[in-house]
Design an enzyme around this catalytic site. Structure first.
Site, PDB file in Angstrom:
ATOM      1  N   LYS A  63      41.140  45.463  45.627  1.00 28.88           N
ATOM      2  CA  LYS A  63      41.679  46.250  44.348  1.00 28.88           C
ATOM      3  C   LYS A  63      41.984  44.965  43.208  1.00 28.88           C
ATOM      4  CE  LYS A  63      40.204  50.071  46.829  1.00 28.88           C
ATOM      5  NZ  LYS A  63      40.294  49.996  48.407  1.00 28.88           N
ATOM      6  N   LEU A  64      42.301  44.412  42.816  1.00 30.20           N
ATOM      7  CA  LEU A  64      43.296  43.815  42.457  1.00 30.20           C
ATOM      8  C   LEU A  64      42.923  44.325  40.738  1.00 30.20           C
ATOM      9  CD1 LEU A  64      42.237  39.345  43.290  1.00 30.20           C
ATOM     10  CD2 LEU A  64      43.905  41.236  43.265  1.00 30.20           C
ATOM     11  N   PHE A  65      44.744  44.659  40.091  1.00 31.14           N
ATOM     12  CA  PHE A  65      44.820  44.810  39.017  1.00 31.14           C
ATOM     13  C   PHE A  65      45.300  44.239  38.198  1.00 31.14           C
ATOM     14  CE2 PHE A  65      46.234  47.142  35.385  1.00 31.14           C
ATOM     15  CZ  PHE A  65      45.349  47.673  34.749  1.00 31.14           C
ATOM     16  N   ILE A  86      46.801  41.390  34.437  1.00 35.22           N
ATOM     17  CA  ILE A  86      45.951  40.789  33.102  1.00 35.22           C
ATOM     18  C   ILE A  86      45.107  39.922  32.965  1.00 35.22           C
ATOM     19  CG2 ILE A  86      48.516  41.293  31.841  1.00 35.22           C
ATOM     20  CD1 ILE A  86      49.221  37.844  32.383  1.00 35.22           C
ATOM     21  N   GLY A  87      45.042  39.383  32.640  1.00 32.69           N
ATOM     22  CA  GLY A  87      43.172  38.746  32.692  1.00 32.69           C
ATOM     23  C   GLY A  87      43.210  37.187  33.609  1.00 32.69           C
ATOM     24  N   ARG A 127      29.912  58.844  57.367  1.00 35.58           N
ATOM     25  CA  ARG A 127      30.339  59.372  58.690  1.00 35.58           C
ATOM     26  C   ARG A 127      29.125  59.257  59.344  1.00 35.58           C
ATOM     27  NH1 ARG A 127      34.085  58.106  57.792  1.00 35.58           N
ATOM     28  NH2 ARG A 127      36.785  58.020  58.299  1.00 35.58           N
ATOM     29  N   GLY A 131      35.070  52.748  59.362  1.00 40.94           N
ATOM     30  CA  GLY A 131      36.482  52.253  59.918  1.00 40.94           C
ATOM     31  C   GLY A 131      36.903  53.216  61.006  1.00 40.94           C
ATOM     32  N   ARG A 132      37.425  54.094  60.797  1.00 42.64           N
ATOM     33  CA  ARG A 132      37.675  55.144  61.823  1.00 42.64           C
ATOM     34  C   ARG A 132      36.588  55.647  63.341  1.00 42.64           C
ATOM     35  NH1 ARG A 132      41.133  58.785  58.270  1.00 42.64           N
ATOM     36  NH2 ARG A 132      40.054  57.624  56.215  1.00 42.64           N
TER      37      ARG A 132
END
Ligand code: C5P
Length: 231
Positions: A63-65, A67-68, A179, A208-209
């Site tokens: 989930k990168l965020f 500056i460009g 689920r 996942g879980r």
């Protein structure tokens, strides 16, 4: 049974060693794994490398965020690993930078719209414009796809709406919040079964879980695969 790569197993276990143990346990039944931020700070990139070396597909959920230029540099670094999917926030400048950073590799850039843990009050506190969350999710998905994203992350409920966008033709939809019928929803608020998620237009489901916390993870995987095979 052969792996079904519509199923992506989230390796949200405490460290890379436990991740590898689970991967060994699931053997040929699972071909696709998601490595998230928690794992990234405890050996996740090394684990990603080991998985690709044994022929598994890897989804890096970062989930990168930023500056460009910084996003572009970070993604160019990650593009040296043989990753299948990478997440970035769906802001168009971030998506464009990620696409530039991945160069001519096959790593797919998937956009996150609005985190499903956020409600309208959280959006108000972040100064996000008025309106229904669903409408904002749809508009952010559209803008991310227009900016060049290869797909989006969405809840199973939003998947149908996003799939109907003209901009989503040929793009990937990947849904967590899934689920298997009859299992615990944990903290996921709006869950759907694997079949509903796929029928709503998802290409892949992330679970996942219900797998790694199961008494018998292999049986849990087999049940999910049976549900997918029956669609
Ligand atoms: O354990 P569970 O099946 O709920 O895990 C779902 C995975 O998908 C977790 O790794 C979680 O971080 C991720 N995820 C999510 N909801 C989103 C985005 C990612 O549950 N909106």
């Amino acid at each position: 049974m052969q792996a079904d790569d519509r199923l992506i197993v989230a390796l949200d276990v405490p460290n890379a060693l436990e991740g590898l143990r689970l991967v060994e346990k699931l053997g040929d039944e699972v071909s696709f794994y998601k490595i998230g931020l928690g794992m990234l700070t405890s050996g996740g990139l090394a684990l990603a490398n080991e998985l690709t070396e044994i022929g598994k597909r890897v989804f890096l959920d970062m989930k990168l965020f930023d500056i460009g230029q910084t996003v572009e540099n970070a993604v160019a670094g990650l593009a040296q690993f043989d990753l299948d999917f990478l997440t970035v926030h769906g802001d168009p400048h971030v998506v464009r930078a990620a696409i530039a950073g991945r160069g001519d590799t096959n790593m797919k850039i998937l956009a996150v719209t609005i985190l499903t843990s956020l409600d309208r009050n959280d959006l108000d506190m972040s100064m996000i414009r008025d309106g229904e969350i669903q409408d904002i999710v749809l508009e952010r998905a559209r803008l991310a796809l227009l900016a060049g994203a290869d797909g989006v992350i969405s809840s199973p409920q939003e998947a149908a709406m996003i799939r109907a966008l003209p901009e989503a033709a040929g793009k990937l939809i990947v849904t967590p919040g899934v689920r298997p019928t009859g299992t615990n929803a944990h903290d996921q608020k709006r869950v759907a079964s694997p079949a509903v998620a796929i029928n709503n237009g998802a290409d892949h489901i992330v679970i996942g879980r219900p797998i790694y916390q199961a008494q018998d993870p292999l049986s849990a995987v087999r049940l999910i695969k049976a549900e997918l095979a029956a669609i």
